[in-house]
Design a protein around this motif. Structure first.
Motif, mmCIF file in Angstrom:
data_model
loop_
_atom_site.group_PDB
_atom_site.id
_atom_site.type_symbol
_atom_site.label_atom_id
_atom_site.label_comp_id
_atom_site.label_asym_id
_atom_site.label_seq_id
_atom_site.Cartn_x
_atom_site.Cartn_y
_atom_site.Cartn_z
ATOM 1 N N GLN A 1 40.399 34.543 46.413
ATOM 2 C CA GLN A 1 39.674 35.480 47.166
ATOM 3 C C GLN A 1 38.552 36.051 46.078
ATOM 4 O OE1 GLN A 1 41.733 38.466 49.150
ATOM 5 N NE2 GLN A 1 40.354 38.564 50.618
ATOM 6 N N GLN A 2 37.344 36.018 46.815
ATOM 7 C CA GLN A 2 36.228 36.769 46.047
ATOM 8 C C GLN A 2 36.575 38.271 46.177
ATOM 9 O OE1 GLN A 2 33.124 36.417 44.692
ATOM 10 N NE2 GLN A 2 33.406 38.446 44.063
ATOM 11 N N HIS A 3 36.431 39.181 45.138
ATOM 12 C CA HIS A 3 36.762 40.285 44.977
ATOM 13 C C HIS A 3 36.073 41.127 43.880
ATOM 14 C CE1 HIS A 3 38.874 38.489 41.539
ATOM 15 N NE2 HIS A 3 38.737 39.724 40.848
ATOM 16 N N ASP A 4 35.801 42.363 44.090
ATOM 17 C CA ASP A 4 34.869 43.061 43.478
ATOM 18 C C ASP A 4 35.903 44.290 42.466
ATOM 19 O OD1 ASP A 4 32.530 42.228 44.331
ATOM 20 O OD2 ASP A 4 33.410 42.924 46.208
ATOM 21 N N HIS A 5 35.235 44.922 41.902
ATOM 22 C CA HIS A 5 35.936 45.720 40.629
ATOM 23 C C HIS A 5 35.411 47.310 40.687
ATOM 24 C CE1 HIS A 5 35.931 41.400 39.180
ATOM 25 N NE2 HIS A 5 37.142 41.852 38.963
ATOM 26 N N LEU A 6 36.626 48.193 40.370
ATOM 27 C CA LEU A 6 36.044 49.428 40.180
ATOM 28 C C LEU A 6 36.628 49.730 38.623
ATOM 29 C CD1 LEU A 6 37.778 51.499 42.998
ATOM 30 C CD2 LEU A 6 35.285 50.999 42.684
ATOM 31 N N ILE A 7 35.545 50.269 37.646
ATOM 32 C CA ILE A 7 36.047 50.173 36.044
ATOM 33 C C ILE A 7 35.854 51.579 35.807
ATOM 34 C CG2 ILE A 7 35.345 49.469 33.843
ATOM 35 C CD1 ILE A 7 33.747 47.385 36.403
ATOM 36 N N CYS A 8 36.633 52.354 35.190
ATOM 37 C CA CYS A 8 36.995 53.540 34.481
ATOM 38 C C CYS A 8 36.294 53.242 33.372
ATOM 39 C CB CYS A 8 38.380 54.130 34.409
ATOM 40 S SG CYS A 8 38.247 55.636 33.603
ATOM 41 N N THR A 9 35.087 54.356 32.890
ATOM 42 C CA THR A 9 34.587 54.238 31.825
ATOM 43 C C THR A 9 35.290 54.910 30.653
ATOM 44 O OG1 THR A 9 33.228 56.431 32.396
ATOM 45 C CG2 THR A 9 32.106 53.895 32.962
ATOM 46 N N ASP A 10 36.291 55.728 30.864
ATOM 47 C CA ASP A 10 36.883 56.499 29.836
ATOM 48 C C ASP A 10 38.237 55.289 29.415
ATOM 49 O OD1 ASP A 10 35.395 58.536 30.156
ATOM 50 O OD2 ASP A 10 36.741 59.656 31.131
ATOM 51 N N CYS A 11 38.909 54.937 30.297
ATOM 52 C CA CYS A 11 40.199 54.127 29.591
ATOM 53 C C CYS A 11 40.063 52.667 29.783
ATOM 54 C CB CYS A 11 41.440 54.701 30.691
ATOM 55 S SG CYS A 11 41.654 54.191 32.237
ATOM 56 N N GLY A 12 39.129 52.458 30.813
ATOM 57 C CA GLY A 12 38.831 50.855 30.913
ATOM 58 C C GLY A 12 39.648 50.218 31.977
ATOM 59 N N VAL A 13 40.486 50.922 32.775
ATOM 60 C CA VAL A 13 41.285 50.409 33.781
ATOM 61 C C VAL A 13 40.258 49.530 34.736
ATOM 62 C CG1 VAL A 13 41.348 52.449 35.376
ATOM 63 C CG2 VAL A 13 43.266 50.570 35.417
ATOM 64 N N VAL A 14 40.776 48.363 35.389
ATOM 65 C CA VAL A 14 39.918 47.996 36.247
ATOM 66 C C VAL A 14 40.592 47.600 37.522
ATOM 67 C CG1 VAL A 14 38.940 45.493 36.696
ATOM 68 C CG2 VAL A 14 38.831 46.360 34.382
ATOM 69 N N ILE A 15 40.272 48.207 38.717
ATOM 70 C CA ILE A 15 41.052 48.049 39.724
ATOM 71 C C ILE A 15 40.214 46.855 40.836
ATOM 72 C CG2 ILE A 15 41.540 49.180 41.965
ATOM 73 C CD1 ILE A 15 41.315 51.747 40.239
ATOM 74 N N GLU A 16 40.681 46.071 41.122
ATOM 75 C CA GLU A 16 40.352 44.868 41.784
ATOM 76 C C GLU A 16 40.433 45.319 43.280
ATOM 77 O OE1 GLU A 16 42.489 41.301 41.376
ATOM 78 O OE2 GLU A 16 41.393 41.103 39.469
ATOM 79 N N PHE A 17 39.430 45.019 44.174
ATOM 80 C CA PHE A 17 39.481 45.534 45.546
ATOM 81 C C PHE A 17 38.704 44.227 46.396
ATOM 82 C CE2 PHE A 17 35.612 47.450 44.447
ATOM 83 C CZ PHE A 17 34.831 47.309 45.576
ATOM 84 N N CYS A 18 38.957 44.251 47.624
ATOM 85 C CA CYS A 18 38.389 43.293 48.594
ATOM 86 C C CYS A 18 38.073 44.028 49.857
ATOM 87 C CB CYS A 18 39.001 42.056 48.974
ATOM 88 S SG CYS A 18 38.403 40.766 49.965
ATOM 89 N N ASP A 19 36.706 44.036 50.203
ATOM 90 C CA ASP A 19 36.371 44.661 51.261
ATOM 91 C C ASP A 19 35.623 43.725 52.217
ATOM 92 O OD1 ASP A 19 34.997 46.227 53.423
ATOM 93 O OD2 ASP A 19 35.486 48.025 52.126
ATOM 94 N N PRO A 20 35.835 43.371 53.390
ATOM 95 C CA PRO A 20 35.252 42.478 53.930
ATOM 96 C C PRO A 20 33.680 42.818 54.470
ATOM 97 C CG PRO A 20 37.053 43.110 55.416
ATOM 98 C CD PRO A 20 37.089 43.991 54.251
ATOM 99 N N ARG A 21 33.312 44.152 54.326
ATOM 100 C CA ARG A 21 32.205 44.611 54.665
ATOM 101 C C ARG A 21 31.016 44.134 53.626
ATOM 102 N NH1 ARG A 21 33.709 50.561 55.498
ATOM 103 N NH2 ARG A 21 34.890 50.052 53.419
ATOM 104 N N ILE A 22 31.479 43.776 52.467
ATOM 105 C CA ILE A 22 30.648 43.363 51.211
ATOM 106 C C ILE A 22 30.249 42.050 51.728
ATOM 107 C CG2 ILE A 22 30.480 42.877 49.172
ATOM 108 C CD1 ILE A 22 32.281 45.104 48.561
ATOM 109 N N LEU A 23 31.154 41.275 52.209
ATOM 110 C CA LEU A 23 30.622 39.767 52.817
ATOM 111 C C LEU A 23 29.622 39.945 53.995
ATOM 112 C CD1 LEU A 23 31.078 36.915 52.216
ATOM 113 C CD2 LEU A 23 32.834 36.786 53.783
ATOM 114 N N GLU A 24 29.965 40.900 54.852
ATOM 115 C CA GLU A 24 28.967 41.179 56.099
ATOM 116 C C GLU A 24 27.551 41.419 55.513
ATOM 117 O OE1 GLU A 24 30.546 43.873 58.670
ATOM 118 O OE2 GLU A 24 32.382 42.903 58.939
ATOM 119 N N ILE A 25 27.238 42.368 54.423
ATOM 120 C CA ILE A 25 26.003 42.687 53.869
ATOM 121 C C ILE A 25 25.586 41.460 53.177
ATOM 122 C CG2 ILE A 25 25.063 43.989 51.966
ATOM 123 C CD1 ILE A 25 27.530 46.218 52.651
#
Length: 169
Positions: free
Chosen positions: A99-123
């Motif tokens: 599934q297509q997904h996107d990322h939140l990235i912390c600029t301090d520790c580098g943790v990457v959180i994957e998320f999927c929100d169908p509104r992005i596909l609508e946009i």
């Protein structure tokens, strides 16, 4: 977090890779297919050294150059995506049947959180209509800082590499 691929997916991506190599008169070496399998059995994001050391620790004899070259081939044929999360290092993730997904990235520790929100596909679909444009792929990286400062500081101290956390809404 992306989970390891099922055996049927692994067999399918091997066939896709085999066809890709054959079309381009590239060698179909066992090492290349071992790298592909390692990637599709892995979870989340990884760098080339993760793949190399996982294979080496499992007793597989493969060179670092083979890992890098195979990653390039897998990107070219669309089975792997390369990401750069704000640092000078590339991270990879498998891309076939996921599934297509996107990322939140912390600029301090580098943790990457994957998320999927169908509104992005609508946009995306709306932008295709407005601008008479066919989107073939997209990449969205949102950079910021962890709200849980204690956990963030602990990750910085331990030098943990990027970890994928999953949050699907």
């Amino acid at each position: 977090m992306a989970h390891p691929a099922h055996e049927d997916t692994i067999q399918l991506v091997k066939e896709i890779f085999r066809s890709y190599l054959k079309e381009r008169n590239q060698r179909q070496t066992p090492e290349r297919f071992m790298v592909l399998e390692e990637i599709y059995r892995a979870e989340g994001h990884f760098d080339a050294d993760d793949i190399f050391f996982n294979m080496k620790n499992a007793g597989t004899r493969v060179s670092r150059a083979t890992v890098y070259n195979t990653l390039d081939l897998l990107i070219e044929c669309g089975l792997v995506q390369r990401q750069q999360f704000g640092k000078n290092q590339y991270y990879y993730e498998r891309s076939y049947a996921y599934q297509q997904h996107d990322h939140l990235i912390c600029t301090d520790c580098g943790v990457v959180i994957e998320f999927c929100d169908p509104r992005i596909l609508e946009i995306q679909k709306l932008m295709e209509q407005i601008y008479d444009f066919d989107v073939e792929a997209h990449s969205l990286h949102l950079f910021g800082k962890c709200r849980d400062r204690k956990a963030c500081e602990e990750r910085q101290k331990t030098g943990d590499k990027i970890k994928s956390l999953s949050s699907s809404n």
